[in-house]
Design an enzyme around this catalytic site. Structure first.
Site, short mmCIF file in Angstrom:
data_model
loop_
_atom_site.label_atom_id
_atom_site.label_comp_id
_atom_site.label_asym_id
_atom_site.label_seq_id
_atom_site.Cartn_x
_atom_site.Cartn_y
_atom_site.Cartn_z
N CYS A 160 37.58 30.81 7.60
CA CYS A 160 37.75 31.81 6.53
C CYS A 160 39.06 31.63 5.77
O CYS A 160 39.07 31.58 4.53
CB CYS A 160 37.65 33.21 7.12
SG CYS A 160 38.93 33.62 8.34
N HIS A 207 40.01 38.40 9.10
CA HIS A 207 39.02 37.60 8.35
C HIS A 207 39.36 37.70 6.86
O HIS A 207 39.47 38.80 6.32
CB HIS A 207 37.61 38.12 8.62
CG HIS A 207 36.53 37.31 7.97
ND1 HIS A 207 36.18 36.05 8.42
CD2 HIS A 207 35.72 37.56 6.90
CE1 HIS A 207 35.20 35.58 7.67
NE2 HIS A 207 34.90 36.49 6.72
N HIS A 219 33.19 33.85 1.19
CA HIS A 219 33.95 33.62 2.43
C HIS A 219 33.20 32.65 3.31
O HIS A 219 31.99 32.45 3.20
CB HIS A 219 34.19 34.95 3.17
CG HIS A 219 32.93 35.61 3.61
ND1 HIS A 219 32.66 35.89 4.94
CD2 HIS A 219 31.84 36.06 2.93
CE1 HIS A 219 31.49 36.49 5.04
NE2 HIS A 219 30.97 36.60 3.84
#
Length: 245
Positions: A160, A207, A219
């Site tokens: 990520c 994240h 993402h």
């Protein structure tokens, strides 16, 4: 022997004799013309001779000018070609003339004349300038479908934070490598003020994603899913920041 009294009488009658001789010549010419004109009935012109009356003379015979009674012919003049109309110059207060955009028109020196406007130069259309965030979004969108791999930062596989770092590198901006550092390094942005390219954090900051607009983010999700575009509402929101060039 003639006396002196006869001289004035002779002088007085001499013009009359000459006139009669001229008239006789005209009659003779008319007679000859009538004999020569054998092809059908010829048209004639009437000549009035004092003392003799009217005489028909064929048109084919040219009669000397100056004889009394002969119609005077007026020569016809050649008709001149009509002159080209002169250009009409028109100007009136309050009326504006717009000249076409012609090459070299600016060199004619018309600028500043009343009633004339110089054509507005056509400006080339430039591509709209993209912000750093928009360029980062374009880079991330180009990697949709790429594989997820922990600890990878491209160009073929990403985690990520690696996708965020690599996307901003394509826009010319260096950002930290990990998700927590990315959220801490950028300028904080409220969720309602998000713009494309802002870095959005989820799951308490663990994240990272890139805001793509319309409530969605791009993402690197997880193994087997890879790089995708998802609604923000599918993940718990933790915060957002903005990186400028």
């Amino acid at each position: 022997m003639a006396s002196k009294n006869d001289e004035p009488r002779t002088t007085r009658f001499l013009p009359q004799l000459l006139w009669w001789a001229l008239a006789a010549g005209v009659v003779l010419v008319a007679a000859l013309g009538a004999l020569l004109c054998t092809a059908g009935e010829a048209s004639a012109q009437t000549v009035t001779v004092p003392g003799l009356g009217n005489i028909e003379v064929p048109n084919e015979i040219a009669i000397p000018a100056g004889i009394p009674g002969m119609p005077v012919s007026i020569p016809q003049q050649e008709s001149a070609e009509p002159a080209a109309p002169a250009p009409i110059e028109f100007s009136a207060p309050g009326i504006t003339f717009a000249l076409p955009a012609l090459p070299g028109l600016e060199k004619l020196g018309l600028t500043g004349l009343p009633g004339f406007n110089s054509p507005t130069p056509v400006q080339p259309k430039l591509a709209p300038h993209k912000s750093t965030g928009e360029m980062a979004v374009d880079a991330a969108r180009a990697k949709l479908g790429a594989n997820y791999s922990g600890g990878s930062a491209g160009p073929d596989a990403f985690d990520c934070s690696g996708l965020v770092q690599w996307s901003y590198e394509q826009a010319g901006v260096s950002v930290p490598r990990t998700s927590y550092d990315q959220l801490a390094a950028g300028t904080p942005v409220a969720q309602e003020d998000l713009r494309p390219g802002d870095v959005v954090s989820f799951y308490g900051g663990g994240h990272s994603a890139i805001y793509a607009g319309d409530g969605k983010v791009i993402h690197a999700s997880t193994y087997g899913t890879g790089v995708v575009e998802s609604p923000m509402a599918t993940m718990p929101y933790a915060g957002a920041c903005r990186f400028q060039d």
